[in-house]
Design an enzyme around this catalytic site. Structure first.
Site, PDB file in Angstrom:
ATOM      1  N   CYS A   1       2.173  -6.228  -6.227  1.00 14.62           N
ATOM      2  CA  CYS A   1       2.738  -7.345  -5.582  1.00 14.62           C
ATOM      3  C   CYS A   1       1.929  -8.432  -6.124  1.00 14.62           C
ATOM      4  CB  CYS A   1       3.093  -6.801  -4.351  1.00 14.62           C
ATOM      5  SG  CYS A   1       3.479  -5.194  -4.039  1.00 14.62           S
ATOM      6  N   ASP A   2       0.550  -7.522  -6.317  1.00 14.53           N
ATOM      7  CA  ASP A   2      -0.711  -8.872  -6.174  1.00 14.53           C
ATOM      8  C   ASP A   2      -1.675  -9.092  -7.707  1.00 14.53           C
ATOM      9  OD1 ASP A   2       0.471  -9.499  -3.505  1.00 14.53           O
ATOM     10  OD2 ASP A   2      -0.825  -8.215  -2.633  1.00 14.53           O
TER      11      ASP A   2
ATOM     12  N   CYS B   1      -1.431  -3.396  -2.268  1.00 15.64           N
ATOM     13  CA  CYS B   1      -0.901  -3.596  -3.556  1.00 15.64           C
ATOM     14  C   CYS B   1      -0.509  -4.343  -4.781  1.00 15.64           C
ATOM     15  CB  CYS B   1       0.835  -4.526  -2.901  1.00 15.64           C
ATOM     16  SG  CYS B   1       2.147  -4.364  -4.119  1.00 15.64           S
TER      17      CYS B   1
END
Ligand code: FAD
Ligand code: NAP
Length: 309
Positions: A136-137, A133
């Site tokens: 997300c990261d 992701c």
């Protein structure tokens, strides 16, 4: 007794919930194990949802969908459905807390999860530098170098997103042609801080106690091993459908599936079990688009209303 149990709160499940409640069903519950919105909420940019001219994040695209459904009476239960069985005309839904509820009809809209590529170190370093992701990261690698693995729409779109914040992106693909849309490929090729590493297999991702240190890739042409010293490794190699809730005690599935586990449906999203429907990415021949999943959800709901009489 529920009129309809919807399993999954992505574009397919939410649209089915909207059409089912607005179409007159009184008692409809959508079971979603996480935040409603589905896999698209991990996407950084959507530019192909009709009517949505501005490029938006997946999170922004899906923000209003649950609220719209609630207005018409859709109930939302934050819970994982672990099992669906059928006796006579009635389905029993079992959830992760071991509770059961009965329903007259069921829609499976459980979508899919990211696939692991299967290279050495991938599982051990997952969450410690290996990610599926970018939204997300990606932030953790601001100003650093990252590797992206895959050659489909997801890999290339997310590589473009990462190139905006990272110093350099290595796009590692096992062939030299991509599956992604031509406009996406053109966009990627124009980036100065993205290097294509094509015709390369992954040897291993390696790390230390702090997490990923780098990635070793092997040329399919020369056999040469190359070291990419990237602390972030993003894997986008396709997705596997989520159908486990249909597994019965004897190991068979409640309805027909194909070899990949995708649910076999007709054009009305009906499975071979009366009252059981499937919609979105989890069904056979899905186009794997938000608009298609939403279309499936509405088709299923219209037919479920007719089935329930
Ligand atoms: P999903 O969106 O996968 O939703 C399924 C939901 O079911 C999930 O929320 C999951 O938590 C829930 N669930 C699963 N199992 C259970 C269970 N047992 N109990 C309860 N809940 C459960 N499409 C586009 O059209 N345009 C794009 O630009 C685009 N970009 C993408 C970018 C990325 C990074 C990704 C990953 C996908 C992208 N897609 C895009 C594809 C699109 O997101 C999917 O086709 C679409 O989300 C499928 O919707 P769905 O409702 O079938 O499944
Ligand atoms: P995908 O299209 O299946 O692509 C997966 C990629 O990973 C392929 O390039 C594949 O290589 C590679 N791959 C697979 N297994 C591998 C392994 N073990 N090691 C290394 N590489 C491996 O998957 P996706 O990109 O996630 O897309 C899934 C679906 O969602 C598609 O239908 C896509 O169009 C859709 N989607 C659409 C959008 C959009 O509309 N903007 C965005 C994202 C996703 P090969 O090419 O050699 O097989």
């Amino acid at each position: 007794m529920l009129d309809l149990a919807i399993i999954g709160g992505g574009p397919a499940g939410l649209t089915a919930g909207l059409y089912a409640t607005r179409g007159g069903l009184d008692n409809v519950t959508m079971f979603e194990l996480g935040l409603p919105g589905g896999q698209i909420i991990t996407s950084s940019e959507i530019e192909n949802y009709p009517g949505q001219k501005e490029v938006v994040t997946g999170m922004a695209l899906m923000e209003e969908w649950p609220e719209q459904c609630k207005q018409f009476g859709l109930k939302h239960e934050m819970n994982e459905v672990t099992k669906v069985t059928k006796e006579g005309d009635i389905f029993t839904i079992t959830t992760a807390d071991k509770k059961t509820q009965e329903a007259r009809a069921v829609l499976l809209a459980t979508g899919s999860v990211p696939r692991r590529a299967g290279f050495k170190g991938e599982d051990a370093l997952f969450g410690k530098g290996v990610s599926t992701c970018a939204t997300c990261d990606g932030f953790f690698y601001k100003g650093k170098e990252v590797s992206v693995i895959g050659g489909g729409d997801t890999a290339i779109e997310e590589a473009i997103y990462l190139a905006k914040m990272c110093k350099k992106v290595y796009l590692v693909h096992r062939r030299d042609t991509y599956r992604a849309a031509p406009s996406t490929i053109a966009h990627m090729k124009a980036l100065e801080n993205l290097e294509e590493v094509t015709n390369h297999d992954i040897e291993e991702v390696y790390g230390d106690a702090m997490g990923v240190v780098g990635l070793k890739v092997k040329s399919k042409i020369t056999g040469e091993i190359r070291d990419l010293p990237t602390p972030g490794v993003f894997v986008f190699v396709g997705r596997d459908v989520l159908n486990t809730s249909l597994k019965q005690d004897d190991g068979t599935f409640l309805c027909a599936t194909n070899k990949a586990g995708e649910i076999v449906v007709d054009l009305g999203m009906r499975t071979n079990v009366p009252g059981l429907y499937a919609a979105g990415d989890v069904r056979i021949e899905a186009s794997k688009q938000v608009v298609c999943a939403a279309g499936d959800g509405s088709t299923a709901a219209i037919n479920i209303i007719e089935y329930l009489g």
